[in-house]
Write a protein that holds these residues in place. Sequence first.
Motif, PDB file in Angstrom:
ATOM      1  N   ALA A  94       0.839  -1.200   0.000  1.00 11.70           N
ATOM      2  CA  ALA A  94       0.000   0.000   0.000  1.00 11.70           C
ATOM      3  C   ALA A  94       0.878   1.256   0.000  1.00 11.70           C
ATOM      4  O   ALA A  94       0.491   2.303  -0.514  1.00 11.70           O
ATOM      5  CB  ALA A  94      -0.898  -0.004   1.231  1.00 11.70           C
ATOM      6  N   ASP A 197      -7.306   4.828   2.586  1.00  8.77           N
ATOM      7  CA  ASP A 197      -6.316   3.802   2.917  1.00  8.77           C
ATOM      8  C   ASP A 197      -7.024   2.729   3.740  1.00  8.77           C
ATOM      9  O   ASP A 197      -7.325   2.935   4.916  1.00  8.77           O
ATOM     10  CB  ASP A 197      -5.165   4.461   3.695  1.00  8.77           C
ATOM     11  N   TYR A 200      -6.476  -1.923   6.795  1.00 13.13           N
ATOM     12  CA  TYR A 200      -6.964  -2.686   7.961  1.00 13.13           C
ATOM     13  C   TYR A 200      -8.440  -3.080   7.822  1.00 13.13           C
ATOM     14  O   TYR A 200      -9.058  -3.513   8.787  1.00 13.13           O
ATOM     15  CB  TYR A 200      -6.767  -1.870   9.248  1.00 13.13           C
ATOM     16  N   SER A 224      -3.888  -3.603   0.518  1.00 16.25           N
ATOM     17  CA  SER A 224      -2.773  -4.547   0.351  1.00 16.25           C
ATOM     18  C   SER A 224      -3.095  -5.855   1.038  1.00 16.25           C
ATOM     19  O   SER A 224      -4.103  -5.976   1.749  1.00 16.25           O
ATOM     20  CB  SER A 224      -1.485  -3.951   0.919  1.00 16.25           C
ATOM     21  N   LYS A 227      -1.665  -6.713   5.862  1.00 14.59           N
ATOM     22  CA  LYS A 227      -2.318  -6.932   7.155  1.00 14.59           C
ATOM     23  C   LYS A 227      -3.395  -8.016   7.019  1.00 14.59           C
ATOM     24  O   LYS A 227      -3.462  -8.931   7.822  1.00 14.59           O
ATOM     25  CB  LYS A 227      -2.949  -5.641   7.671  1.00 14.59           C
TER      26      LYS A 227
END
Length: 381
Positions: A94, A197, A200, A224, A227
């Motif tokens: 990310a 973003d 999470y 991404s 996580k």
Amino acid sequence: MRTMLPALAGRMLGMEKTMIRRINDLADASCINLGLGELKFPTPKAILDHVRENLDAWRLGYSPNEGFPELRRLIAEQSGESVSPEQVCVTVGAEEALLDVLMVLVGAGDEVLIPDPGFPAYPSLVRLAGGEPKTYPLLPKDNFGLRAETVMGLVSDKTRAIIINSPNNPTGAVHSTKELEILARSVQAFPLTMISDEVYKDIVFGEPAAALATLTDRCVTVNSLSKSHSMAGWRIGWCVAPPDIAKAVRTFHQLAVMCVPSLSQYAAIHALSGFADQELRANLDELRKRRDFAMSCVDRHTVFPYVAPAGTFYLFVDISRRLAKFTNSLDAALKLLAAEKVVTIPGSAFGRVGEGYLRLSFAPAPDVLEEGIRRIGRFFH
Ligand SMILES: Cc1ncc(COP(=O)(O)O)c(C=O)c1O
């Protein structure tokens, strides 16, 4: 003969590794590390098996710059019905996606609104792109939730982008859908882009976080596998952007990295096809237990309050009532590390609002968590 040191470019003035990395660099293997933003679970077995079985058969040359079509198709499919693979660029985590998007959107004199407390790389990435970061506060009195009115109060004709991070690092707050809706509606009057973003997004313990792109079409989503799939080292990320921005991102990405390693992309195709989902559900159940356990350890061993995190694997602990003996939270974290060999991240690493807090990661195993928090209690007693 004296050699002259080359002068660095102005854009690197004042640039340093983030405080998270600098503090982790001070730690050795004997330390209890509650500092790193990485899950301790291994890469899901289903993905490792798939890589092992196919390694000899795969051609590991360059991939198309923006990523394998199959991977972009999966990402587009999972991003919404009307999203096309042309809007997707696969990136080196990310982090690269954030840099790419800022590089193509932001220029000299432009402002980008970023959360405080927020991911420490945001201000540096904005400055690298030539812009000026401006923080919007996420306040303890709102349980660190975003208030649309506060953010809108900071928007000006210089604002090019607003970065939203929900669930938020370091507080674990999931922002209210209603506030995000108000914000998305209010910014329509301005020529700016929202950057969401969502790294999470899959680590939530209650209500899911709103996908910002469903609330506005002027949104770039960054995500991404770091996580969500415990695959930080595979460096697979992506952004999904409106077509004009996606085109510019692809060009910048090609110049910067050419393409993401093909092997990681093959692994990502398997990951996003759902083969690891059972393991991921087990990981999330375990994380929920670790979150509850970490909170009980803080309650038993310290006097510190915190807001129960709705997502992420961080507990943002308010140490202000024991700060009188220290210069600030950085001083306290460094002395804690020296005295008790426990790595934590001072809240100031995340912005001014974070001062007076420590970020503890509850990713480590329960025995490590308990011992780390016990030592924190002893240190601040
Ligand atoms: C909020 C946030 N965004 C982005 C990143 C970078 O993630 P990646 O490993 O995918 O580059 C992190 C990593 O800690 C993060 O916390």
